[in-house]
Write an enzyme that holds these catalytic residues in place. Structure first.
Site, PDB file in Angstrom:
ATOM      1  N   ARG A   1       0.841  -1.184   0.000  1.00 37.57           N
ATOM      2  CA  ARG A   1       0.000   0.000   0.000  1.00 37.57           C
ATOM      3  C   ARG A   1       0.886   1.246   0.000  1.00 37.57           C
ATOM      4  O   ARG A   1       2.017   1.228   0.490  1.00 37.57           O
ATOM      5  CB  ARG A   1      -0.908   0.023   1.227  1.00 37.57           C
ATOM      6  CG  ARG A   1      -1.813  -1.197   1.362  1.00 37.57           C
ATOM      7  CD  ARG A   1      -2.574  -1.167   2.685  1.00 37.57           C
ATOM      8  NE  ARG A   1      -3.473  -2.304   2.843  1.00 37.57           N
ATOM      9  CZ  ARG A   1      -3.143  -3.449   3.442  1.00 37.57           C
ATOM     10  NH1 ARG A   1      -1.924  -3.611   3.946  1.00 37.57           N
ATOM     11  NH2 ARG A   1      -4.022  -4.430   3.553  1.00 37.57           N
TER      12      ARG A   1
ATOM     13  N   LYS B   1      -1.740  -2.713   7.952  1.00 37.12           N
ATOM     14  CA  LYS B   1      -2.914  -2.264   8.709  1.00 37.12           C
ATOM     15  C   LYS B   1      -2.973  -2.976  10.049  1.00 37.12           C
ATOM     16  O   LYS B   1      -2.665  -4.158  10.146  1.00 37.12           O
ATOM     17  CB  LYS B   1      -4.186  -2.559   7.913  1.00 37.12           C
ATOM     18  CG  LYS B   1      -4.419  -1.621   6.740  1.00 37.12           C
ATOM     19  CD  LYS B   1      -5.762  -1.907   6.114  1.00 37.12           C
ATOM     20  CE  LYS B   1      -6.072  -0.908   5.006  1.00 37.12           C
ATOM     21  NZ  LYS B   1      -7.396  -1.169   4.392  1.00 37.12           N
TER      22      LYS B   1
ATOM     23  N   ARG C   1      -0.873  -1.990  -7.002  1.00 38.15           N
ATOM     24  CA  ARG C   1      -1.168  -3.102  -6.086  1.00 38.15           C
ATOM     25  C   ARG C   1      -2.108  -4.099  -6.770  1.00 38.15           C
ATOM     26  O   ARG C   1      -1.910  -5.316  -6.689  1.00 38.15           O
ATOM     27  CB  ARG C   1      -1.787  -2.534  -4.806  1.00 38.15           C
ATOM     28  CG  ARG C   1      -2.144  -3.556  -3.723  1.00 38.15           C
ATOM     29  CD  ARG C   1      -2.501  -2.790  -2.447  1.00 38.15           C
ATOM     30  NE  ARG C   1      -3.206  -3.586  -1.461  1.00 38.15           N
ATOM     31  CZ  ARG C   1      -2.610  -4.361  -0.552  1.00 38.15           C
ATOM     32  NH1 ARG C   1      -1.289  -4.484  -0.548  1.00 38.15           N
ATOM     33  NH2 ARG C   1      -3.323  -5.034   0.340  1.00 38.15           N
TER      34      ARG C   1
ATOM     35  N   HIS D   1      -3.693  -9.219   3.400  1.00 40.31           N
ATOM     36  CA  HIS D   1      -5.138  -9.275   3.628  1.00 40.31           C
ATOM     37  C   HIS D   1      -5.450 -10.198   4.801  1.00 40.31           C
ATOM     38  O   HIS D   1      -4.901 -11.291   4.896  1.00 40.31           O
ATOM     39  CB  HIS D   1      -5.855  -9.805   2.381  1.00 40.31           C
ATOM     40  CG  HIS D   1      -5.952  -8.812   1.273  1.00 40.31           C
ATOM     41  ND1 HIS D   1      -6.190  -9.159  -0.039  1.00 40.31           N
ATOM     42  CD2 HIS D   1      -5.835  -7.453   1.278  1.00 40.31           C
ATOM     43  CE1 HIS D   1      -6.222  -8.075  -0.784  1.00 40.31           C
ATOM     44  NE2 HIS D   1      -6.015  -7.029  -0.012  1.00 40.31           N
TER      45      HIS D   1
ATOM     46  N   TYR E   1      -9.358 -10.434  -6.858  1.00 35.28           N
ATOM     47  CA  TYR E   1      -8.318 -10.375  -7.885  1.00 35.28           C
ATOM     48  C   TYR E   1      -8.298 -11.603  -8.793  1.00 35.28           C
ATOM     49  O   TYR E   1      -7.423 -11.722  -9.650  1.00 35.28           O
ATOM     50  CB  TYR E   1      -6.939 -10.236  -7.232  1.00 35.28           C
ATOM     51  CG  TYR E   1      -6.747  -8.923  -6.533  1.00 35.28           C
ATOM     52  CD1 TYR E   1      -6.543  -7.757  -7.238  1.00 35.28           C
ATOM     53  CD2 TYR E   1      -6.791  -8.841  -5.147  1.00 35.28           C
ATOM     54  CE1 TYR E   1      -6.375  -6.539  -6.596  1.00 35.28           C
ATOM     55  CE2 TYR E   1      -6.629  -7.634  -4.486  1.00 35.28           C
ATOM     56  CZ  TYR E   1      -6.419  -6.493  -5.224  1.00 35.28           C
ATOM     57  OH  TYR E   1      -6.257  -5.294  -4.583  1.00 35.28           O
TER      58      TYR E   1
END
Length: 302
Positions: free
Chosen positions: A149, A173, A249, A272, A281
């Protein structure tokens, strides 16, 4: 509004400290709360425990009257469900009026990605004899090589890059850590920039920093700066597509899956939490799908 301020503040601390939420997540949650509190004040509701199913329906009608997208409405409901779940834990309320509300179905969108020829044009536009050209090339190579990211890229420091084993350490994250490998092209671009261009840029500021990517004045490059760098490269390459860091990404994930990478590995590389997030994806180009079919189906060819 003042009656609700203490809960706004305590919820903010809960998100930051206990949930390790990103600054963007905290910002959106708190903005959604502000809107909800304004609605309660307009309705003459002074206490959070007064909110029941009827009030929630009035609130939802008010959101739809604003012609908000289903995605925005869904996010606001999710925010308030989390908020009331927190209030239940703190014994501020006894029930969660948002727990039974079904989230509106959001439009399913396929992430845009770049084709190989479009990427090649981007990789050819930078002047590798110039410090900023070296930086831009390293930035582009690293984003595509790792799929990280833009916020993760902006936070990188020199010691995050391990040239010995070819990996970059990323804080994702929720402060979740992961190591992402990178290839030869990214390695060459990073070494050139760190050994040459970065030193030149750093000398301009006369302020030591271990942040990896610097701006033209020698200070840490911001997320906005990274986006501006990409926009300039797109202009130089005369591409007609819109390129943003997240599209790189998307491209990273799509290209890996198209070349046979398994979904679990791509999930781990992207950072993720849920596999369902990665499954978006799994779309592939028609050409790739046809190639797989013609190669694999027993009766595709004579």
């Amino acid at each position: 509004m003042n009656n609700f301020r203490k809960y706004w503040q305590s919820f903010k601390e809960y998100l930051q400290i206990e949930k390790n939420a990103s600054p963007y997540t905290v910002k959106y949650y708190l903005n959604d709360l502000e809107g909800f509190f304004s609605f309660l004040n307009a309705e003459g509701i002074a206490n959070l425990y007064e909110v029941d199913g009827r009030i929630v329906r009035v609130f939802l009608n008010a959101l739809y009257d604003q012609q908000l997208s289903r995605r925005s409405v869904s996010r606001k409901i999710s925010t308030l469900r989390t908020f009331y779940k927190y209030l239940e834990r703190e014994d501020v309320v006894t029930t969660n009026p948002f727990s039974a509300i079904r989230l509106p179905k959001t439009e399913s969108t396929i992430p845009g990605f770049l084709y190989t020829k479009e990427l090649e044009k981007l990789f050819e536009v930078n002047d590798l004899t110039h410090p900023l050209g070296q930086r831009d090339q390293a930035l582009l190579e690293l984003l595509y090589a790792t799929g990280m990211r833009v916020s993760e890229c902006q936070q990188l420091v020199l010691e995050n890059i391990d040239f010995f084993i070819g990996t970059v350490f990323v804080m994702g994250k929720g402060r979740k850590e992961r190591y992402i490998p990178y290839g030869k092209f990214a390695e060459i671009a990073l070494e050139t920039y760190i050994q040459d261009g970065r030193k030149t840029l750093l000398a301009k500021s006369n302020q030591p920093t271990d942040v990896l990517f610097l701006n033209n004045r020698g200070f840490p490059l911001t997320e906005r700066g990274i986006r501006d760098v990409l926009n300039r490269m797109v202009k130089k390459a005369a591409l007609t597509v819109h390129v943003h860091p997240h599209k790189l990404r998307h491209t990273f994930a799509t290209h890996l899956l198209n070349e046979g990478a398994d979904l679990r590995s791509v999930q781990e590389l992207l950072g993720h939490e849920n596999l369902s997030t990665t499954q978006i994806y799994t779309h592939v180009t028609k050409d790739h799908l046809r190639r797989v079919y013609m190669k694999s189906h027993p009766r595709a060819n004579d």
